[in-house]
Structure formats: structure tokens, C-alpha cells
Design a protein around this motif. Structure first.
Motif, PDB file in Angstrom:
ATOM      1  N   ASN A   1      31.845  10.552  58.236  1.00  0.00           N
ATOM      2  CA  ASN A   1      30.807   9.567  58.096  1.00  0.00           C
ATOM      3  C   ASN A   1      30.026   9.572  59.087  1.00  0.00           C
ATOM      4  N   ARG A   2      30.393   9.884  60.280  1.00  0.00           N
ATOM      5  CA  ARG A   2      29.443   9.612  61.643  1.00  0.00           C
ATOM      6  C   ARG A   2      28.556  11.057  61.468  1.00  0.00           C
ATOM      7  N   LEU A   3      29.075  12.038  61.110  1.00  0.00           N
ATOM      8  CA  LEU A   3      28.540  13.451  61.208  1.00  0.00           C
ATOM      9  C   LEU A   3      27.543  13.482  59.872  1.00  0.00           C
ATOM     10  N   GLY A   4      27.634  12.400  58.799  1.00  0.00           N
ATOM     11  CA  GLY A   4      26.711  12.523  57.721  1.00  0.00           C
ATOM     12  C   GLY A   4      27.176  13.617  56.513  1.00  0.00           C
ATOM     13  N   ILE A   5      28.249  14.012  56.772  1.00  0.00           N
ATOM     14  CA  ILE A   5      29.008  14.989  55.609  1.00  0.00           C
ATOM     15  C   ILE A   5      29.977  14.484  55.032  1.00  0.00           C
ATOM     16  N   SER A   6      30.658  15.119  53.974  1.00  0.00           N
ATOM     17  CA  SER A   6      31.677  14.440  53.211  1.00  0.00           C
ATOM     18  C   SER A   6      33.056  14.989  53.751  1.00  0.00           C
ATOM     19  N   ARG A   7      34.075  14.251  53.349  1.00  0.00           N
ATOM     20  CA  ARG A   7      35.236  14.726  54.162  1.00  0.00           C
ATOM     21  C   ARG A   7      35.819  15.869  53.740  1.00  0.00           C
ATOM     22  N   THR A   8      35.413  16.504  52.399  1.00  0.00           N
ATOM     23  CA  THR A   8      35.890  17.735  52.005  1.00  0.00           C
ATOM     24  C   THR A   8      35.262  18.931  52.819  1.00  0.00           C
ATOM     25  N   THR A   9      33.941  18.697  52.958  1.00  0.00           N
ATOM     26  CA  THR A   9      33.049  19.584  53.865  1.00  0.00           C
ATOM     27  C   THR A   9      33.693  19.753  55.122  1.00  0.00           C
ATOM     28  N   LEU A  10      34.086  18.470  56.085  1.00  0.00           N
ATOM     29  CA  LEU A  10      34.830  18.694  57.073  1.00  0.00           C
ATOM     30  C   LEU A  10      35.870  19.209  57.037  1.00  0.00           C
ATOM     31  N   TRP A  11      36.770  18.937  56.043  1.00  0.00           N
ATOM     32  CA  TRP A  11      37.940  19.771  56.014  1.00  0.00           C
ATOM     33  C   TRP A  11      37.804  21.102  55.980  1.00  0.00           C
ATOM     34  N   ARG A  12      37.026  21.699  54.926  1.00  0.00           N
ATOM     35  CA  ARG A  12      36.812  23.120  54.710  1.00  0.00           C
ATOM     36  C   ARG A  12      36.356  23.887  55.783  1.00  0.00           C
TER      37      ARG A  12
END
Length: 600
Positions: A575-586
Motif C-alpha cells: 500500500n505504501r509503494l502503490g502496488i498490489s501485494r501480488t506484485t510485491l511478492w512476485r
């Protein structure tokens, strides 16, 4: 003038030191002292007779048990009103709600203090372990934050997650008991001399041996030199097996010495006894020098409960029970000085593998002999079943050795037959070193992260009081507490080396202190030295930090920083980076795969 031979059995090291200091000033006393509480203290006393000593000096419940095990006169070191008042002041300085739990010798003086000072202090009178447990259970449900108590309650308090301060005996109480011992010995000495003569006759004809009853108490002993505590403890654990099976053998290695214990059952006059012979021999202690150490449950618990963490944080027992109960591999992570080794011992001691050894392998010290023992020797723990194996400093291995060792563990499915642990120190930015990322992926480890001290600064007053109590026991000091300004200074400091640094600083302040309260000026000077040794790191300029990095690497840096600031919460970081949790995980998975390829 014939000196009175006194056997001092203290429930803790600090009292033993105090006995020694005071006895050295008395010309009519010759003191021999040991540390032993309750049954252990009584078993030590049972090994001696009138041939060795004139009188025994001990305290509380230990003194009562000793009277049941020996014919020697026993002098009890009584707790004075000042001893109890000093402990109360130490507890008050922690700012916690507390209660006093003790035998009548303690609570009678507490009642007197309440009447004299016109104050209200909650106290519970006990007479045995069962009543101590009942009192602690009640206090636990009432939200009591601390107890002041004797040794038996101090040990039990850890099970209930209640911090405890032991009420210690001061110098005036110990000195009075020594004087009483001299007076009593003058009456009993003629009888002791006759008993010593009979014992000498028996020892002259008897085979060297140790005899224990069904409870593990020594009833007869002709061993000339006292056995190490670990051998004595192992002998007692074997008693039930010897009596049930008729005989039992056991080997125990301590440093460069190995002890072979051979026990047989003996029935005499309707009572059953275990008779032991102990054979001592030399061994080659190359394994510990090569970074491999074996511990049993008793030793692991001793190391934990006698450590800073066991004394100040008994609530760890309940907090991490789910990790201990699981058989899954676990990776214990944290900054330097957060007690990762002690946590490994605690998890082992509470796991279902507790009756098999814990093998700790320090890869930084792993010499050729140790490596051959792991990879070649037929006794290697890698081929075992039902043990606990913990690796320290795995990142110190060279790449070839790292792959050979841990792929062997993975390919043989070691973790399905045993409990596997890793101890990892996090990088400065809070991330796992690359090699531990690979281990995390290979073995599917549970991750147990230990928080730094700066995340628990509000606990510093309580940690200080509990650790000062332990230091008073070990060093025969009588520190009552810390000045309020001093506590504020301790809370304001960041403690870059965490709990290890905190306990070292506090130990130095207690040992060098010459006033009842540790002064703020002493703490200020101590922290000045710490800041000189551990200067605050300066963050590199942004341009320097990003120089030479690709856009993808910069994105990964941003993800790492967000995870650090959000304490590992991936949803909050995304949320802080403005991306989805799935994108962060990938992105993290991609980085781990690329990092693993680069290190191969």
C-alpha cells in the motif's frame, strides 16, 4: 584453638561468595562452601559426615531438607527485616505491581513491616511447592507483574510467566549464622569425633561406590573426590531405570574426561537402593574445538534459565510454545545480541525431541576434524533420527561446502526424521543474507524473528530490576535499584548491540557501584563509552546509494525499505509503494531466484 569446620550450602552463588568473604575474617571458622538448592543441596550435604565437618550452614527449605539427610547439626541463615525491605525497595523501583510469596520465616517479617510502616503489601504464606504453585496461579490470573520470593518460588515463577526477584540474605544475617555455628559445634564435636572414627573404619574395608535411595538421595558414599555436578545429576536420573531393570549403564563426556556409570539394584531390609560405580577416563575433546557441541535437555535448560533471557523474560516460554511444538524446520532471526542461541535451546527443551541430544554446529569454527565428523564419520548426526540439529553462522561456509552440506540434508530428507534449526543474524538493512534466503526456500522454514531491545524500551525498568536481582545473587552485591534519571538515560539509548550490550553495561554498573542506587552520572559515563565503541551509522547519500544500480534493483531497494519500516507486513508495504501485494511478492521471488543463481 581448634577451628570449627563449617559446610556452607548456599541456594545461589552470591550467598556462597558472601559466606566465603565473612568466614575469611573469622579466625575460629574453616569454611567449605557449595551452591545447591533444595534436593540438590541436601544431596551434597549427605555426602559428608562428622569426619569432614562439625556443622552445616544453609537457608530456608534447603536447610530443612538437609536436616532429613544428615546427622550433623544444621544452622539456618534467617532472613532479616532489612533483607526483605531491601528487596521491596528494588521491586518498587521497577514500577510494577508486586506481591510477596514465601515461607513463614519471610511473611512474618513482611507482616511486621506492614504494621511498622503502616503500608499495604500483598503477601502469601506457603509451606511447600504445592502451595507455592497455587499462589502463583492465583497471582497470574490477577495480573500480578512481579513476585518477591524464596528459591523454590523463584524457580516456579518461570513456569507461570511471572518475573521474580529473589529475597537474598545480607551480610549481617550470614555473619550471625556463622557465629551460631561456632557455638553449636562446641556441643556436638565429641559426638562427631566418634562418628568419624566409625566412618573411617567402614571406608577402609568397603569398595569405592555411591549408594542412592529411591528418591535419588545419597545414603552412603566412599568416593574420595567429589564428582562433577553433571555426573551427580546423571546418576540421579538413572536411579529409576536401575531399580526397574536391575542395572543400567551410561556414558558422559565432560571436556577431556569421560565418565562411565555402572549401576545395579540392591534390596536391603525392605528398602531398594541403586549402587553406582563411576570409572573415569580421558577423551579427545576435538569436537567442541571444531565447532560441534552436544547438549541434553537438562544442560540446555540450565543454560537458558541461568541466562539473562531466562531470568528477565520468562514469558518467552508461553510466547513461543507454538514454535517448540511444531516439528517443522525453524529459522531464528534477529539483530546481534537478541538471544538467538538461547531461543534455540529453549525451543529444543520444550520440543518432543527433548529426550534426544541437541547438536549445535558453529560453521565459523568448523575445522577439518569437525567437517569429517559431519560428512564422513559413521556416528555423524546427519544420519541420526529424533535429534535436534542447529546451525550457527552458515554464511561462514565456502560455497562448495555450503552446497555439499545442506543439499545432503535436503536430499536425505533429514528434516522429516529430526528437528532442524538455523540461527541467522540479519543484515544491517533488516534483510536475510542471501545464503539464508536459499536455506529458507530449500527447507520451508518457519521464521521466528526476535525483536531488538529498542522495540521494548518500556520494559527497561523491569529488565533492570530483574537482572540486578540476579547480579546481586552472583556477585554478593546489595544494589537496590537505579535512580529515575538513570532509567530515563537507559530508555533513551538505542542499544545497537541489543540485550547482550544492555546486560554487559548493567553488570559493570552493579559490580563497580558503591552506593545502594546506581547513580545517573555513572550511567551517563557508561553510555558515553558505548557510543564511542558503537557510533551511530550515517545513512549514505541517496545518490551514492543508487549509483550503478538498474531500475529493477532500485525498485527492490524501495521494497526492502518499505518492508523494514512496516516490520515485514507485506500488505502495508505494498500500500505504501502503490502496488498490489501480488506484485510485491512476485518481485521478491524473482530477486531470491536471481540472488541464489549469483551465489552458485
Amino acid at each position: 584453638m581448634k577451628r570449627t569446620r563449617v559446610l556452607g550450602i548456599a541456594p545461589y552463588e552470591g550467598m556462597r561468595n558472601l559466606m566465603v568473604q565473612l568466614a575469611e575474617k573469622m579466625e575460629d571458622v574453616c569454611l567449605t562452601s557449595f551452591v545447591g538448592d533444595l534436593e540438590h543441596g541436601a544431596s551434597i550435604a549427605a555426602q559428608y559426615s562428622a569426619e569432614d565437618f562439625d556443622v552445616i550452614l544453609s537457608r530456608g527449605g534447603t536447610a530443612e531438607l538437609i536436616r532429613q539427610k544428615t546427622d550433623l547439626p544444621v544452622v539456618d541463615i534467617e532472613l532479616s527485616v532489612y533483607d526483605i525491605l531491601r528487596s521491596i525497595r528494588l521491586a518498587e523501583s521497577s514500577g510494577n505491581r508486586f506481591a510477596i510469596v514465601g515461607f513463614p520465616a519471610i511473611t512474618r517479617n513482611v507482616s511486621f513491616l506492614c504494621d511498622a510502616l503502616r503500608c499495604q503489601i500483598d503477601y502469601y504464606t506457603i509451606h511447600d511447592e504445592a502451595e507455592a504453585r497455587a499462589a502463583l496461579a492465583r497471582l497470574s490470573t490477577q495480573g500480578c507483574n512481579m513476585v518477591l520470593c524464596d528459591m523454590i518460588t523463584n524457580s516456579l515463577a518461570q513456569e507461570y510467566g511471572i518475573p521474580a526477584i529473589l529475597i537474598i540474605s545480607g551480610s549481617e544475617s550470614v555473619e550471625a549464622a556463622l557465629r551460631q555455628a561456632v557455638s553449636i559445634s562446641r556441643v556436638f564435636r565429641p559426638m562427631q569425633d566418634r562418628a568419624a572414627l566409625l566412618h573411617a573404619l567402614l571406608c577402609g574395608y568397603a569398595e569405592p561406590l555411591t549408594v542412592l535411595d529411591e528418591s535419588g538421595a545419597v545414603v552412603y558414599n566412599t568416593v574420595e573426590e567429589r564428582l562433577p555436578v553433571e555426573v551427580d545429576r546423571r546418576m540421579r536420573t538413572l536411579v529409576s531405570g536401575v531399580l526397574a531393570e536391575g542395572g543400567k549403564r551410561s556414558n558422559l563426556t565432560l571436556g577431556a574426561r569421560q565418565y562411565q556409570l555402572s549401576g545395579r539394584a540392591l534390596l536391603h531390609d525392605g528398602a531398594r537402593y541403586a549402587v553406582f560405580r563411576v570409572r573415569e577416563s580421558s577423551v579427545h575433546p576435538h569436537l567442541e574445538k571444531s565447532g560441534i557441541r552436544f547438549l541434553d535437555k537438562e544442560e540446555a535448560f540450565d543454560l537458558f534459565f541461568n541466562s539473562f533471557y531466562g531470568v528477565t523474560q520468562p514469558s518467552m516460554l508461553k510466547l513461543y510454545e507454538r514454535y517448540a511444538e511444531s516439528d517443522a524446520p525453524v529459522m531464528i532471526v534477529g539483530e546481534k545480541g537478541t538471544g538467538k542461541n538461547q531461543m534455540a535451546r529453549l525451543l529444543y527443551g520444550k520440543s518432543r525431541y527433548q529426550n534426544a541430544p541437541l547438536c549445535m554446529v558453529d560453521c565459523m569454527q568448523l575445522r577439518q576434524k569437525g567437517w569429517n565428523y559431519l560428512m564422513v564419520n559413521e556416528s555423524t548426526p546427519l544420519a541420526s533420527s529424533g535429534i535436534t540439529l542447529c546451525f550457527l553462522n552458515a554464511d561462514a561456509l565456502e560455497e562448495a561446502a555450503f552446497c555439499q552440506l545442506f543439499t545432503a540434508l535436503r536430499d536425505t530428507q533429514f528434516a522429516k526424521r529430526n528437528r532442524l534449526m538455523f540461527r541467522c543474524t540479519l543484515e544491517a538493512d533488516g534483510t536475510l543474507p542471501p545464503c539464508y534466503q536459499r536455506l529458507l526456500s530449500w527447507f520451508g522454514c518457519m521464521v521466528l524473528e526476535l525483536s531488538p531491545l529498542r522495540a521494548h524500551k518500556q520494559e527497561i525498568p523491569q529488565l533492570s530490576s530483574l537482572y540486578i536481582s540476579l547480579l546481586n545473587m552472583r556477585n554478593a552485591t546489595e544494589i537496590i535499584g537505579i535512580e529515575q534519571e538513570g532509567l530515563q538515560l537507559l530508555e533513551a539509548y538505542d542499544w545497537p548491540e541489543n540485550y547482550d550490550q544492555f546486560k554487559r553495561v548493567l553488570r559493570d554498573l552493579v559490580v563497580t557501584g558503591d552506593t545502594p542506587y546506581i547513580q545517573a552520572s555513572a550511567i551517563r559515563e557508561a553510555l558515553r563509552r558505548e557510543r564511542a565503541m558503537y557510533p551511530e551509522s550515517q545513512a549514505a547519500p541517496l545518490a551514492e546509494a543508487l549509483r550503478g544500480k538498474t531500475l529493477e534493483e532500485i525498485s527492490l531497494l524501495a521494497i526492502r525499505q518499505a518492508l523494514v519500516e512496516e516490520k515485514g507486513n507485506q500488505t502495508a508495504a505494498a500500500n505504501r509503494l502503490g502496488i498490489s501485494r501480488t506484485t510485491l511478492w512476485r518481485m521478491l521471488q524473482k530477486y531470491e531466484a536471481e540472488g541464489a543463481n549469483k551465489t552458485r
